[in-house]
Enzyme design. Structure first.
Site, PDB file in Angstrom:
ATOM      1  N   GLY A   1       0.818  -1.210   0.000  1.00 31.95           N
ATOM      2  CA  GLY A   1       0.000   0.000   0.000  1.00 31.95           C
ATOM      3  C   GLY A   1       0.853   1.262   0.000  1.00 31.95           C
TER       4      GLY A   1
ATOM      5  N   CYS B   1       2.602   2.178  12.874  1.00 31.40           N
ATOM      6  CA  CYS B   1       3.878   2.893  12.933  1.00 31.40           C
ATOM      7  C   CYS B   1       3.898   3.925  14.060  1.00 31.40           C
ATOM      8  CB  CYS B   1       4.209   3.552  11.602  1.00 31.40           C
ATOM      9  SG  CYS B   1       2.802   4.180  10.734  1.00 31.40           S
TER      10      CYS B   1
ATOM     11  N   HIS C   1      -1.756  -7.545   2.672  1.00 30.53           N
ATOM     12  CA  HIS C   1      -1.744  -8.111   4.031  1.00 30.53           C
ATOM     13  C   HIS C   1      -2.884  -7.636   4.917  1.00 30.53           C
ATOM     14  CE1 HIS C   1       0.245  -4.808   6.516  1.00 30.53           C
ATOM     15  NE2 HIS C   1       0.400  -4.341   5.289  1.00 30.53           N
TER      16      HIS C   1
ATOM     17  N   GLN D   1      -7.687   0.035   3.627  1.00 28.28           N
ATOM     18  CA  GLN D   1      -8.508  -0.566   4.687  1.00 28.28           C
ATOM     19  C   GLN D   1      -9.880  -0.989   4.192  1.00 28.28           C
ATOM     20  OE1 GLN D   1      -7.711  -1.465   7.743  1.00 28.28           O
ATOM     21  NE2 GLN D   1      -5.685  -0.542   7.807  1.00 28.28           N
TER      22      GLN D   1
ATOM     23  N   SER E   1      -3.753  -3.176  -0.637  1.00 26.39           N
ATOM     24  CA  SER E   1      -2.616  -3.894  -0.052  1.00 26.39           C
ATOM     25  C   SER E   1      -3.031  -5.320   0.302  1.00 26.39           C
ATOM     26  CB  SER E   1      -2.163  -3.147   1.206  1.00 26.39           C
ATOM     27  OG  SER E   1      -1.220  -3.905   1.914  1.00 26.39           O
TER      28      SER E   1
ATOM     29  N   THR F   1      11.274  -7.248 -11.603  1.00 27.65           N
ATOM     30  CA  THR F   1      10.651  -8.552 -11.837  1.00 27.65           C
ATOM     31  C   THR F   1       9.472  -8.738 -10.876  1.00 27.65           C
ATOM     32  OG1 THR F   1      12.780  -9.410 -12.528  1.00 27.65           O
ATOM     33  CG2 THR F   1      11.121 -11.055 -11.918  1.00 27.65           C
TER      34      THR F   1
HETATM   35  C1  LIG Z   1      -4.866   3.343   5.089  1.00 28.88           C
HETATM   36  C2  LIG Z   1      -3.519   2.714   4.869  1.00 28.88           C
HETATM   37  N1  LIG Z   1      -2.774   3.105   3.827  1.00 28.88           N
HETATM   38  C3  LIG Z   1      -1.583   2.572   3.567  1.00 28.88           C
HETATM   39  C4  LIG Z   1      -1.058   1.584   4.379  1.00 28.88           C
HETATM   40  C5  LIG Z   1       0.289   1.008   4.044  1.00 28.88           C
HETATM   41  O1  LIG Z   1       0.137  -0.267   3.463  1.00 28.88           O
HETATM   42  P1  LIG Z   1       1.357  -1.313   3.451  1.00 28.88           P
HETATM   43  O2  LIG Z   1       1.546  -1.777   4.859  1.00 28.88           O
HETATM   44  O3  LIG Z   1       0.895  -2.406   2.527  1.00 28.88           O
HETATM   45  O4  LIG Z   1       2.535  -0.587   2.901  1.00 28.88           O
HETATM   46  C6  LIG Z   1      -1.779   1.165   5.494  1.00 28.88           C
HETATM   47  C7  LIG Z   1      -1.192   0.184   6.440  1.00 28.88           C
HETATM   48  O5  LIG Z   1      -1.328   0.308   7.637  1.00 28.88           O
HETATM   49  C8  LIG Z   1      -3.062   1.722   5.736  1.00 28.88           C
HETATM   50  O6  LIG Z   1      -3.786   1.352   6.777  1.00 28.88           O
END
Ligand SMILES: Cc1ncc(COP(=O)(O)O)c(C=O)c1O
Length: 389
Positions: free
Chosen positions: A71, A325, A201, A179, A199, A237
């Protein structure tokens, strides 16, 4: 002790079907999809099929998808890619104060590069209005980036009300749907967006894989240079196993989606009700009407978030105080600060985020543990003259 994971907005466990779909590409089917021999052709077929399937879920054409490392990269590619490709037209970008740092910090970097960025304010529930956006649009606005659903409080933004207005003015529209994808029906046509980030995960897929939808004919300057993969939009790749996993995770997420959403809403509601019946003083942060079903952000008044989280962890419950984070560094949440909910709510906010495997029994256990911890911490607090250490 049973462990309860309610931090699915941070990441999710991988679904068994996803792992099964990926395994062949981690073992035998290792070819480079750009190779013209049999090994390459086999993985090329898997890549094409994953792209077709994912595009179908988004209401997009396969050629409009660019696979990324997640993401964060999708968001960065959207912001830098559009800003750099359109700078001769203007240098003004609009976003919101409640975006994920993948957007916010990229915007700060755009400012360093000479772009001007407007960070739209939100109401107490974390929502931006169409009127506020309209007021800030300028002749030199080239891009609006507004998230679909917030990762800390779950608030949904009024995207569908905005698409037409931006299209009329020829302003590129990006949304971070990291999300929302897999939990909401996300259709790029209905939303009227030009770019959309997802994303793997967050939807029971693998980490380190994502995708950016880029509407056909949208000018986008690459952020990486090298091979001509992804129609020259993203060199490198392709991570075939992860791409196959992402497509499978989307497929699994969208099976019986209505039932899954109902289940998530029920868990969310049960937690609110359970807390109401418990001896706990709390306020829900976010928008009760316009919300993602899997996120519930609650301030337990008088009890600091880090103390609550630590005690929940000891009791086997994994929750969070906001985005992963900022959780490690005791910085107050920029989302709650933008919502202007007051310091006592900011410092006591806990995010519970549910996944498809959570049960009502999980919620009841959470209520039981929160009540006990809350009472204990509140008393320690008053015994220590208000200092929680
Ligand atoms: C709203 C949002 N955007 C972007 C991201 C970043 O995604 P990724 O962990 O796949 O880099 C997150 C991950 O917490 C997210 O919640």
């Amino acid at each position: 002790m049973t462990r309860i994971y309610v931090d699915h907005a941070a990441t999710t466990p991988m679904h068994d079907d996803v792992l099964d779909a990926m395994l062949p590409y981690l073992k035998n089917d290792f070819g480079n999809p750009s190779s013209i021999h049999q090994f390459g052709r086999e993985t090329r077929a898997a890549l094409d099929e994953a792209r077709r399937s994912l595009a179908n879920h988004l209401g997009a054409k396969p050629s409009e998808l660019v696979f990324t490392s997640g993401g964060t990269e999708a968001d960065n590619m959207a912001l830098f890619g559009i800003a750099n490709a359109h700078k001769s037209k203007g240098r003004h970008v609009i976003t919101t104060q409640v975006e994920h740092h993948a957007v916010l910090y990229a915007c700060e970097q755009l400012e360093e590069m000479g772009f001007e960025v407007t960070y739209l304010p939100v109401n107490h529930e974390g929502r931006v209005t169409r009127d506020i956006l309209e007021k800030h649009l300028r002749d030199d606005t080239i891009l609006v980036s507004m998230m679909y659903g917030n990762n800390e409080v779950g608030t949904l933004q009024p995207l569908a009300e905005i698409g037409d207005m931006l299209q009329e003015r020829d302003i590129v529209f990006h949304t971070d749907a990291v999300q929302a994808f897999g939990i909401e029906e996300v259709n790029v046509k209905t939303l009227g967006v030009d770019l959309l980030s997802i994303s793997g995960h967050k939807i029971n897929g693998p980490k380190g894989i994502g995708c950016l939808y880029v509407k056909a004919n949208t000018k986008l300057q690459p952020i990486f240079y090298g091979g001509s993969q992804e129609r020259n939009r993203r060199a490198g790749t392709e991570n075939i196993a992860a791409i196959v996993g992402l497509a499978k995770a989307a497929e699994v997420s969208y099976e019986a989606l209505a039932e899954k959403r109902k289940h998530l809403f029920q868990l969310r509601e049960r937690l609110i009700q359970g807390l109401q019946e418990a001896d706990v003083s709390f306020i829900v942060n976010g928008d009760s009407e316009h919300t993602l079903p899997h996120i519930l952000n609650v301030s337990f008044i008088g009890v600091k978030a880090d103390a609550m989280l630590m005690n929940l962890d000891i009791a086997g419950i994994a929750a969070s105080s906001g985005s992963a984070c900022s959780a490690g560094s005791l910085r107050p949440s920029h989302v709650l600060e933008a919502m202007n909910v007051g310091e006592s709510r900011v410092e006591s906010a806990i995010r519970f985020s549910f996944g498809f495997n959570n049960t009502e029994a999980d919620v009841d256990e959470i209520v039981k543990q929160v009540q006990a911890i809350y009472q204990r911490l509140l008393h320690t607090n008053s015994d220590n003259g208000g200092d929680q250490g």
